[in-house]
Design an enzyme around this catalytic site. Structure first.
Site, PDB file in Angstrom:
ATOM      1  N   VAL A 136       0.866  -1.171   0.000  1.00  0.00           N
ATOM      2  CA  VAL A 136       0.000   0.000   0.000  1.00  0.00           C
ATOM      3  C   VAL A 136       0.908   1.229   0.000  1.00  0.00           C
ATOM      4  O   VAL A 136       1.920   1.253   0.716  1.00  0.00           O
ATOM      5  CB  VAL A 136      -0.909   0.031   1.251  1.00  0.00           C
ATOM      6  CG1 VAL A 136      -1.796   1.261   1.245  1.00  0.00           C
ATOM      7  CG2 VAL A 136      -1.745  -1.246   1.347  1.00  0.00           C
ATOM      8  N   CYS A 137       0.561   2.223  -0.821  1.00  0.00           N
ATOM      9  CA  CYS A 137       1.262   3.510  -0.797  1.00  0.00           C
ATOM     10  C   CYS A 137       2.771   3.314  -1.022  1.00  0.00           C
ATOM     11  O   CYS A 137       3.176   2.582  -1.925  1.00  0.00           O
ATOM     12  CB  CYS A 137       0.949   4.208   0.526  1.00  0.00           C
ATOM     13  SG  CYS A 137       1.299   5.980   0.550  1.00  0.00           S
ATOM     14  N   THR A 138       3.589   3.949  -0.182  1.00  0.00           N
ATOM     15  CA  THR A 138       5.047   3.854  -0.378  1.00  0.00           C
ATOM     16  C   THR A 138       5.598   2.484   0.027  1.00  0.00           C
ATOM     17  O   THR A 138       6.812   2.262  -0.092  1.00  0.00           O
ATOM     18  CB  THR A 138       5.771   4.947   0.442  1.00  0.00           C
ATOM     19  OG1 THR A 138       5.313   4.892   1.794  1.00  0.00           O
ATOM     20  CG2 THR A 138       5.483   6.330  -0.126  1.00  0.00           C
TER      21      THR A 138
END
Lengths: 248, 248
Positions: A136-138
């Site tokens: 998820v995300c970074t």
């Protein structure tokens, strides 16, 4: 204080996956035998919604167990410093998982993980045996640093797309991107969309659709500024400033 | 094990709002002086996304502090038993808040809170001084049981609307409902929409719009079954079964 210390000590002493803490709910193991073993990697300064959005949804999969895993058991604090999730397994005690989820965190957090070869080794080791390896995300930067995204299509937080490509991935501007058994998602809240997609792959569309209703995920934000293109340059600058100012 | 015990003990011993845990991020107090003091009530068997969705968004408000509060400090376990959030303040140590958020939980969880007059008293006491008193999902049942929703417009989890009206509220089928300084939201994921609305009330539209981009909240679920009407009776039944089966 005494009673809370005893309670917290029990949590630490419990060890095993989702072991119960007296007065804080029965053991997860009560319903974790039959279904997928989902592990979420926590590290200092992760972003709170990255692991908790997918966990909320995937913990409802029939027989699933969701376990928070970190280098050491105990509380792991978010990038704002405000909130701590309990890691209940140490990486060294986890041999394999059906699903690995790597959440994102602040830039400082992700760069710190880059300097921890033991964590990157553990991710590679888990990946050899997972059915699904996700981020998820970074968190996709961490998968990339572990070498898992070379030549793969992937996504990440909107402001990180150029960096992601330096790790050998081809950035795709989608909410979530599947390439083989790796699924990466866009920023923070995108983990929920990815989790529903993953649920459909693991348990079928009917179950995934029911899970969407189970968490009443009928999104109606008061604004429509959730993507950089919809928000425009001024809000992009303000968003990154609010993030930076909120992080410890 | 030893090192994790020490770490967890420090977390319990720390006490004060967002106090730092060595190796787990700096104290939240570093940036919690100037802005709104947001308190989230945790209780045994809460639903994980209910507090963490709003916390992710509201912890980015300029100078805001978000504190997890429970009857005792220490880990509080979710309704699936899989995950524990750390409560860092005991109710008795919290005199007032700018924003109170009451998350939802399993039916068992909410009915258990109904039997805890000290918790209901604390909610009433906080409400006297809050700028905003809010709930997510079945958290509105708890506000209702505390007597705060008599004659008010409110919302809750889709399957709980009839019960909510027995507590004196008028159910409104909206994503979030404001009546005076009370804002209730629909099920689980609706807390994120409510948090963006609340952010706009507290810090203005521009900041709220930037926060939506900060968490890249541009929802694109793979299905469109997030409301009971869109899902239909069969998925409604399956959703409630998946919830019941996942709960401890």
């Amino acid at each position: 204080m005494e009673s809370s210390r005893r309670t917290v000590l029990r949590a630490a002493a419990a060890g095993a996956v989702g072991a119960g803490v007296a007065g804080f709910g029965a053991p997860a193991s009560a319903h974790s035998a039959s279904g997928p073993r989902i592990g979420i990697l926590l590290y200092d300064r992760f972003s709170l919604l990255d692991p908790t959005g997918p966990a909320e949804i995937l913990s409802r999969l029939p027989g699933a167990s969701v376990t928070m895993i970190a280098e050491r058991t105990g509380p792991v604090r978010t990038d704002t410093g405000d909130v701590a999730l309990l890691a209940e397994r140490a990486m060294v005690d986890v041999r394999d998982l059906d699903v690995l989820i790597v959440p994102g965190g602040s830039e400082k957090a992700v760069l710190a993980v880059f300097e921890q070869p033991a964590v990157l080794d553990w991710i590679r080791r888990m990946h050899r045996r997972t059915q699904w390896t996700t981020s998820v995300c970074t968190g996709s930067m961490i998968l990339g640093k572990a070498g898992l995204l070379v030549g793969k299509r992937a996504t990440t937080y909107w402001s990180g797309k150029d960096y992601l490509e330096t790790l050998g991935a081809t950035y795709v501007a989608e909410r979530y991107v599947r390439d083989g058994k790796i699924i990466t998602s866009a920023g923070v809240s995108a983990g929920q969309d990815m989790a529903l997609y993953l649920a459909s792959l693991m348990a079928g569309e009917q179950t995934a659709k029911a899970l969407q209703l189970a968490v009443e995920y009928d999104p109606q934000p008061p604004f429509d500024t959730g993507s950089p293109s919809k928000a425009g340059p001024e809000l992009q600058k303000l968003a990154l400033k609010l993030l930076a100012d909120s992080q410890v």
